[in-house]
Design a protein around this motif. Sequence first.
Motif, mmCIF file in Angstrom:
data_model
loop_
_atom_site.group_PDB
_atom_site.id
_atom_site.type_symbol
_atom_site.label_atom_id
_atom_site.label_comp_id
_atom_site.label_asym_id
_atom_site.label_seq_id
_atom_site.Cartn_x
_atom_site.Cartn_y
_atom_site.Cartn_z
ATOM 1 N N CYS A 29 0.833 -1.151 -0.039
ATOM 2 C CA CYS A 29 -0.011 -0.116 0.171
ATOM 3 C C CYS A 29 0.912 1.291 0.014
ATOM 4 C CB CYS A 29 -0.936 -0.095 1.139
ATOM 5 S SG CYS A 29 -1.980 1.334 1.156
ATOM 6 N N ALA A 30 0.914 1.904 -0.876
ATOM 7 C CA ALA A 30 1.703 3.284 -1.247
ATOM 8 C C ALA A 30 3.176 2.993 -0.849
ATOM 9 C CB ALA A 30 1.119 4.302 -0.291
ATOM 10 N N GLY A 31 3.701 1.617 -1.262
ATOM 11 C CA GLY A 31 4.931 1.365 -1.231
ATOM 12 C C GLY A 31 5.422 0.931 -0.016
ATOM 13 N N ASP A 32 4.217 0.846 1.096
ATOM 14 C CA ASP A 32 4.438 0.202 2.260
ATOM 15 C C ASP A 32 4.227 -1.053 2.214
ATOM 16 O OD1 ASP A 32 5.724 2.497 3.490
ATOM 17 O OD2 ASP A 32 3.826 3.270 4.267
ATOM 18 N N LEU A 33 4.811 -2.180 2.713
ATOM 19 C CA LEU A 33 4.247 -3.437 2.933
ATOM 20 C C LEU A 33 3.700 -3.840 4.261
ATOM 21 C CD1 LEU A 33 7.382 -5.647 1.651
ATOM 22 C CD2 LEU A 33 5.036 -5.318 0.453
ATOM 23 N N ASN A 34 2.430 -4.469 4.129
ATOM 24 C CA ASN A 34 1.555 -4.655 5.053
ATOM 25 C C ASN A 34 1.594 -6.022 5.340
ATOM 26 O OD1 ASN A 34 1.107 -1.761 6.238
ATOM 27 N ND2 ASN A 34 -0.371 -1.651 4.176
ATOM 28 N N ILE A 35 1.255 -6.880 6.547
ATOM 29 C CA ILE A 35 0.918 -8.088 6.676
ATOM 30 C C ILE A 35 -0.310 -8.283 7.407
ATOM 31 C CG2 ILE A 35 2.524 -8.377 8.422
ATOM 32 C CD1 ILE A 35 2.630 -11.322 7.610
ATOM 33 N N GLY A 36 -1.281 -8.992 7.021
ATOM 34 C CA GLY A 36 -2.733 -9.060 7.606
ATOM 35 C C GLY A 36 -3.034 -10.605 7.986
ATOM 36 N N VAL A 37 -3.867 -10.529 8.962
ATOM 37 C CA VAL A 37 -4.401 -11.881 9.369
ATOM 38 C C VAL A 37 -5.884 -11.839 9.614
ATOM 39 C CG1 VAL A 37 -4.482 -13.750 10.878
ATOM 40 C CG2 VAL A 37 -2.178 -12.744 10.310
ATOM 41 N N THR A 38 -6.776 -12.658 8.943
ATOM 42 C CA THR A 38 -8.007 -12.339 9.275
ATOM 43 C C THR A 38 -8.593 -14.106 9.432
ATOM 44 O OG1 THR A 38 -10.179 -11.668 8.402
ATOM 45 C CG2 THR A 38 -8.520 -12.704 6.670
ATOM 46 N N ASP A 39 -9.695 -14.025 10.269
ATOM 47 C CA ASP A 39 -10.721 -15.076 10.215
ATOM 48 C C ASP A 39 -11.944 -15.163 9.488
ATOM 49 O OD1 ASP A 39 -11.749 -13.593 11.924
ATOM 50 O OD2 ASP A 39 -11.861 -14.763 13.714
ATOM 51 N N ALA A 40 -11.920 -14.127 8.804
ATOM 52 C CA ALA A 40 -13.171 -14.026 7.730
ATOM 53 C C ALA A 40 -14.153 -12.943 8.814
ATOM 54 C CB ALA A 40 -13.718 -15.153 7.275
ATOM 55 N N GLU A 41 -14.053 -12.751 10.104
ATOM 56 C CA GLU A 41 -14.744 -11.827 10.541
ATOM 57 C C GLU A 41 -13.700 -10.591 11.225
ATOM 58 O OE1 GLU A 41 -16.747 -13.916 13.788
ATOM 59 O OE2 GLU A 41 -17.660 -15.183 12.275
ATOM 60 N N ASP A 42 -12.830 -10.946 11.853
ATOM 61 C CA ASP A 42 -12.075 -9.813 12.582
ATOM 62 C C ASP A 42 -10.681 -9.968 11.694
ATOM 63 O OD1 ASP A 42 -13.830 -9.348 14.630
ATOM 64 O OD2 ASP A 42 -12.808 -11.054 15.959
ATOM 65 N N VAL A 43 -9.835 -8.512 11.763
ATOM 66 C CA VAL A 43 -8.805 -8.380 10.979
ATOM 67 C C VAL A 43 -7.756 -7.921 11.685
ATOM 68 C CG1 VAL A 43 -7.767 -7.239 8.936
ATOM 69 C CG2 VAL A 43 -10.234 -7.949 8.658
ATOM 70 N N TRP A 44 -6.501 -8.287 11.719
ATOM 71 C CA TRP A 44 -5.518 -7.705 12.192
ATOM 72 C C TRP A 44 -4.302 -7.386 11.241
ATOM 73 C CZ3 TRP A 44 -8.136 -12.184 13.784
ATOM 74 C CH2 TRP A 44 -8.679 -12.197 14.877
ATOM 75 N N ARG A 45 -3.535 -6.295 11.306
ATOM 76 C CA ARG A 45 -2.595 -5.743 10.437
ATOM 77 C C ARG A 45 -1.689 -5.154 10.996
ATOM 78 N NH1 ARG A 45 -5.173 -1.586 6.263
ATOM 79 N NH2 ARG A 45 -4.480 -0.297 7.890
ATOM 80 N N THR A 46 -0.374 -5.011 10.416
ATOM 81 C CA THR A 46 0.803 -4.387 10.735
ATOM 82 C C THR A 46 1.612 -4.009 9.390
ATOM 83 O OG1 THR A 46 2.657 -3.994 12.253
ATOM 84 C CG2 THR A 46 2.507 -6.146 11.545
#
Length: 200
Positions: A29-46
């Motif tokens: 996203c805009a040159g920044d790499l993000n890693i995310g995790v989801t269980d299809a309900e909640d989302v966690w990202r950094t």
Amino acid sequence: MDQSTISKLFFTVSDKTDGSKYLCYIHDCAGDLNIGVTDAEDVWRTRITDETKAQLLKHYSLKSIEDCLMKLRSSCGKGKASVSVEVGQVVIHLGPSPRDFAMTLAKLDEVDGKVELKELLFRMADSLSHWQSAEGPQALHSPGKNSHKRDNEFAPRKQSSTGPYVGSRKRLPGDSLINPGTKSKRPATGVAFDDDGDEV
């Protein structure tokens, strides 16, 4: 590996405590790499910071962050990496030991989480469409499957020329219609007595 390839990295990772599955993804996203995790309900990202990149390079003994992310995906697929859900965050563990490198992802609020899930869904759909167009029509069929064989699955079976012939045999005159192979019984006609030849 270009940035478009990185944004198409999707893989599953398990929670060792209860075996539940989570979808992990990488997003540029805009040159920044993000890693995310989801269980299809909640989302966690950094965001993958320069410090995180240096730790990944050291952990996997690689020189490219792209190779590290591919290695991360491979580790998750082989069960070497796992996640643990904590209050307000998810931790990705890259190894079984507590000393192994771990990444902490913060939980998104409900509104941001829905937006993230929607974007993730369409990124996955675009990735699948791109793969199908690159592979051609055969990508729609599983390898090793014969579509012609499936079409003929319910077609009448042909008798093998090498085996015994068990087809219907021709009915001969006098054969029974109900029990083929047996002679039909003719109705009794009685006994004819010839009185003309008797002498008194």
